[in-house]
Design a protein around this motif. Sequence first.
Motif, mmCIF file in Angstrom:
data_model
loop_
_atom_site.group_PDB
_atom_site.id
_atom_site.type_symbol
_atom_site.label_atom_id
_atom_site.label_comp_id
_atom_site.label_asym_id
_atom_site.label_seq_id
_atom_site.Cartn_x
_atom_site.Cartn_y
_atom_site.Cartn_z
ATOM 1 N N ARG A 23 13.482 -2.531 11.810
ATOM 2 C CA ARG A 23 12.331 -3.342 12.209
ATOM 3 C C ARG A 23 12.725 -4.785 12.499
ATOM 4 N NH1 ARG A 23 8.235 -2.383 7.433
ATOM 5 N NH2 ARG A 23 8.306 -0.156 7.241
ATOM 6 N N TYR A 204 -4.529 -11.275 5.218
ATOM 7 C CA TYR A 204 -3.142 -10.828 5.195
ATOM 8 C C TYR A 204 -2.303 -11.699 4.255
ATOM 9 C CZ TYR A 204 1.475 -9.507 6.760
ATOM 10 O OH TYR A 204 2.766 -9.065 6.782
ATOM 11 N N PHE A 253 1.147 -2.847 -1.451
ATOM 12 C CA PHE A 253 1.992 -2.723 -0.253
ATOM 13 C C PHE A 253 1.253 -1.944 0.839
ATOM 14 C CE2 PHE A 253 5.933 -4.099 -2.361
ATOM 15 C CZ PHE A 253 6.537 -4.742 -1.307
ATOM 16 N N ARG A 254 0.547 -0.873 0.441
ATOM 17 C CA ARG A 254 -0.167 -0.057 1.423
ATOM 18 C C ARG A 254 -1.277 -0.878 2.090
ATOM 19 N NH1 ARG A 254 2.670 2.531 3.776
ATOM 20 N NH2 ARG A 254 0.917 3.388 4.893
ATOM 21 N N ARG A 256 -1.377 -4.070 2.478
ATOM 22 C CA ARG A 256 -0.803 -5.055 3.388
ATOM 23 C C ARG A 256 -0.288 -4.378 4.660
ATOM 24 N NH1 ARG A 256 4.327 -8.952 2.713
ATOM 25 N NH2 ARG A 256 5.314 -6.928 2.837
ATOM 26 N N ALA A 257 0.323 -3.192 4.499
ATOM 27 C CA ALA A 257 0.838 -2.468 5.663
ATOM 28 C C ALA A 257 -0.301 -2.122 6.616
ATOM 29 C CB ALA A 257 1.549 -1.205 5.199
ATOM 30 N N TRP A 258 -1.463 -1.789 6.030
ATOM 31 C CA TRP A 258 -2.624 -1.464 6.856
ATOM 32 C C TRP A 258 -3.059 -2.696 7.660
ATOM 33 C CZ3 TRP A 258 -7.787 -3.267 6.426
ATOM 34 C CH2 TRP A 258 -8.686 -2.596 7.259
ATOM 35 N N LYS A 260 -1.127 -5.214 8.414
ATOM 36 C CA LYS A 260 -0.019 -5.710 9.224
ATOM 37 C C LYS A 260 -0.098 -5.226 10.679
ATOM 38 C CE LYS A 260 4.802 -6.631 8.649
ATOM 39 N NZ LYS A 260 5.850 -6.634 7.663
ATOM 40 N N ARG A 261 -0.616 -4.015 10.841
ATOM 41 C CA ARG A 261 -0.704 -3.461 12.190
ATOM 42 C C ARG A 261 -1.518 -4.382 13.109
ATOM 43 N NH1 ARG A 261 -3.055 1.914 10.796
ATOM 44 N NH2 ARG A 261 -2.215 1.751 8.721
#
Lengths: 335, 133
Positions: A23, A204, A253-254, A256-258, A260-261
């Motif tokens: 990434r 975020y 983490f999940r 934030r990942a959601w 982040k998109r």
Amino acid sequence: MTRILAILLVFAQPAIRDLLSGRWKTRGNTLFSVRVDPAFAASDTARAIMRTFRLRVWLWTAVVAVAFALAPADAFHRSHWITVALLVTLAGNTVAFALANRAVSTMASPVPAPATRTATLHSPGEPGVVPLALIEWCGMLFPLLPPVAASILLILRAAPSVFVAPMLAISYAIALLQIQTVWSLRFGARESDWAPDPALSRRYRAYSGLINTLIFGFISLNGCTLLLVPPGRMFTYFAVSLPAQIVVTFVAFRLRAWLKRHTVESSSDPMPDDAWKWGQFYFNPADSALVVPARSDVGFSPNFARPSVWITWTVANLGVFGGLAYVLRATLHSM
Amino acid sequence: MKKPPAKVLLDLDSAVAAWRQIADQLRTLIVEGALPPGEALPPVRRLAIDLGVHFNTVAEAYRSLAAEGFLEIAHGHGARVAERENPRRATPEVAVDFRRRLRELVAGMRARGLSPRQAAGELRLMAAGLEKL
């Protein structure tokens, strides 16, 4: 058994970096923190730089692991030896990243930073800010709880050991850094760096601060518990506490990942390349922001040119490394 | 329908000083009504961070607008758009100044590649908008 666990832990770091390395080229078309043309990021040269970087990281880890394997068996009964090994591995990774950053700067043609910057003049009262404020305040206060609670309990018990002062110094230093980080993410971050929409940007940043604070807060909690709980009960403590810590961190983490998109990928990046020292440390006296998202796509970097940042980091690092050095010295003397 | 939030754009390549760019755009937003009287402006620190400039740059822009009567700055309460009535009649000096600045602006734009026809088209659009006020 401890030796094998320690070596596995040392290898976990490059493994995580390897997972994330794919990434590294994505954020704002940067490669190892250098703004590059998309064609260069997909070129054979870029792939060769990435290969060399990974090779260096794994080789360095192997060296640390061999040093571990050859070290005296007594060392593995001391948890802080693992801390030292992790820090040494991290330092090696940082050097490898810096070398890759230099290679990209030399080989890629320079891409100028965007010439325009935009700020939204929104009103201060945004909907849905109360839960975020709660997250932010929890983020600031959580790492402070373990050392404060430990200090009070140790004073009440009046049973100091040689490790109490350095461990508490480390825990307070971690708390200081977290307060500074969450404060910077709330009040010292440029909104457009994180997301085009100010409300999404704040959400975020709140979750990013929460993750940071959870990871370091749990380290502090475990360290302080070592001071309070008798060694025989530590297994019970970790058996109950570790799964809970992992689950809480994973959920954060999940979340934030959601988010982040919708955020980092579409945000702006006005930072000049030369402000990224070693590719990982942001130093820009002309920028008022206290914290910016890292170009390596792993978290964020404080702006080390701001006095409030470098003063806090100096004090906190004195606490962490001073405490660690004291513990190591005391351990070596007792061996 | 919800009004889109007002924005300030800073051009780092521009020959115009950063504080003047900020002041000019805020003045435009106030005169055009995008920032109504009583509206709070972001704190100096906030706007400086968002634009990636030093705090003094934004403070200078706010001070300049306060001196012109567009902003009210209260210590501890930040800056707010002031209640201000535009004068009903301009003095001849204002008209002369307007003509001079317009010529300078058009010349500057032509120097950056804008054709006379494009410049005339933009001015006609602006004039049509002004006549509706």
